[in-house]
Design an enzyme around this catalytic site. Structure first.
Site, PDB file in Angstrom:
ATOM      1  N   ASP A  60      38.642 -44.820  43.360  1.00 40.06           N
ATOM      2  CA  ASP A  60      37.909 -44.726  42.092  1.00 40.06           C
ATOM      3  C   ASP A  60      37.662 -46.081  41.441  1.00 40.06           C
ATOM      4  O   ASP A  60      37.632 -46.203  40.212  1.00 40.06           O
ATOM      5  CB  ASP A  60      38.646 -43.792  41.105  1.00 40.06           C
ATOM      6  N   GLN A  97      38.126 -43.762  49.112  1.00 41.58           N
ATOM      7  CA  GLN A  97      39.533 -44.019  48.753  1.00 41.58           C
ATOM      8  C   GLN A  97      39.784 -45.525  48.556  1.00 41.58           C
ATOM      9  O   GLN A  97      38.866 -46.236  48.176  1.00 41.58           O
ATOM     10  CB  GLN A  97      40.487 -43.426  49.805  1.00 41.58           C
TER      11      GLN A  97
END
Ligand code: GDP
Ligand code: IMO
Ligand code: MG
Length: 426
Positions: free
Chosen positions: A13, A222
């Site tokens: 993120d 990821q």
């Protein structure tokens, strides 16, 4: 420069979707190389927000976009995502799927849930998208791949074989209802018919584009600290979100890579369980969550927030040989006084030069901080580095110094254009 890998340098993120879309405008192709719909990549163009899970972020600007063989794809979720994007006006005729990509099935999702529940107090906090079980079947050589969805006979054999195994586990060990192999088979076969036009030899196509000098973006999902080998194992995902994963997940050689861009959030977040040494359980943590809208793109879970951890970023830069960094969400730090950077960890009074393998050892580590002055000015309109307050520039310089990799991009807002470019990378 013609090839650029985009990687998460923390626990995911970091803004990979935003940066992939940014570079996709200039690229001839975008290829995602690992992970599945555990990923949630946000692209914001003007007033429109796109949330991508399996479809590479390149589709938003209609750049040919490829799903590489290192991904695991839930075909039902992919068909839904294609529909949502198409309904939103995105043309997906530019998308391709590797015939070698492994398929996530209904039984992988069931097993993901069961495995998590059995862990009781040691849950990983997975996204429950069946990612771990699908990669386990791949490693166990019983996986189903995209080309199998196009071969009814082969698919039937594989599904029936796997469901027989899964049903033994479900009924004899976990005291659950068995699943119906015929339903799994017919659902997957129907998906195969819908996905048939997209399925091709992605590795070969990307290789040809590279040889023709075309510009290619490799989109990671990821982050390095979730890497199966080098992350905070077992609190990791089941793939390799590192530069090595980019080449093995597409099927090209490492020498074809020119630039490796680490995407680094200006602070740290993590979703799910696992160690997080710089985590803030106080009002500064809450401030970061609110100001940075730190809620999971895939599961909606609140993200854990903390100070910038240079020990993490230095380690992930080493793992992937990062050539450049993009610092994102600098604007989220506006108003925090003072700011803190964790420069390194100490174990038994000694500074560590790498990241501990053992979580017990990691738990004994002390994060060592340096304080820096913050800023209060709105930086979201800055279009060059000179327009940033001196303290913001100082913060960036310190990160660059400690991590030892050049900052080439600074992101000051979620929108495509809120991006300051210091070096041309593609
Ligand atoms: P990814 O998984 O790495 O693609 O990142 P996510 O999309 O899951 O999470 C990043 C979030 O931060 C998204 O909501 C983005 O729109 C947002 N974002 C990206 N860059 C910036 C930035 O520089 N400033 C702000 N305020 N938000 C950003
Ligand atoms: P993007 O690409 C943040 C985390 C999960 C869990 C662990 C294992 O959006 O950065 P899994 O479902 O993969 O078996 O879960 O990994 N995780 C992510 N965290 N961003 C992601 O993707 C993630 N994908 C998986 O929360 O802790
Ligand atoms: Mg995300």
């Amino acid at each position: 420069m013609s090839t650029l890998i985009i990687l998460g340098a923390q626990w995911g993120d970091e803004g990979k979707g935003k940066l992939t879309d940014f570079y996709a405008k200039k690229a001839d192709a975008v290829v995602r190389f690992q992970g599945g719909n555990n990923a949630g990549h946000t692209v914001i163009v003007g007033d429109t927000t796109y949330k991508l899970h399996l479809v590479p972020s390149g589709v938003i600007c209609a750049t040919p976009s490829y799903i590489g063989s290192g991904m695991v794809v839930d075909p039902i979720a992919l068909i839904e995502e294609i529909k949502t994007l198409t309904d939103g006006g995105v043309d997906l005729s530019c998308m391709h799927i590797s015939a070698r990509t492994h398929v996530v099935t209904a039984y992988h999702k069931i097993m993901d849930g069961i495995n998590e529940n059995r862990l009781e107090n040691n849950k990983i906090g997975t996204t429950k998208r069946g990612i771990g079980p699908a990669y386990a079947d791949k490693a166990n050589r019983i996986g189903i791949r995209m080309h199998d969805l196009l071969d009814a006979e082969e698919l039937r054999l594989k599904v029936y074989h796997n469901v027989e195994n899964v049903n033994l586990l479900l009924t004899k060990i976990y005291d659950q209802e068995p699943i119906d192999a015929e339903t799994v088979y017919t659902d997957l076969l129907a998906c195969g018919e819908k996905l048939r036009p997209y399925i091709c030899d992605v590795g070969s196509e990307i290789d040809q584009l590279i040889n023709a000098g075309k510009k290619i973006v490799f989109e990671g999902a990821q982050g390095a600290m979730l890497d199966l080998d080098f992350g905070t194992y077992p609190f990791v995902t089941s793939s390799h979100p590192t530069a090595g994963g980019a080449v093995t997940g597409v099927g090209v050689g490492p020498k074809s890579i020119d630039r490796i861009l680490g995407i680094v959030k200006a602070y740290t977040t993590r979703v799910g369980e696992g160690p997080f040494l710089t985590e803030l359980m106080d009002e500064t943590g809450d401030f970061l969550r609110q100001q940075g809208r730190e809620y999971g793109t895939t599961t909606g879970r609140p993200r854990r927030c903390g100070w910038f951890d240079a020990a993490v970023v230095k380690y992930s830069a080493r793992l992937s040989g990062m050539t450049n960094l993009a610092i994102t969400k600098l604007d989220t730090l506006t108003g925090i006084e003072p700011l803190k950077i964790c420069t390194h960890y100490e174990l038994d009074g000694k500074a560590l030069s790498s990241y501990p393998a053992s979580l017990k050892e990691l738990a004994r580590c002390k994060p060592c901080y340096e304080e820096l002055p913050g800023w209060t000015e709105d930086i979201t309109k800055a279009s060059s580095i000179d327009e940033l307050p001196v303290n913001a520039r100082h913060y960036l310089n310190r990160i660059e110094e400690i991590v030892g990799v050049k900052i080439s991009v600074v992101s000051v807002g979620p929108e495509r254009n809120s991006t300051i470019i210091l070096d041309e990378l593609l």
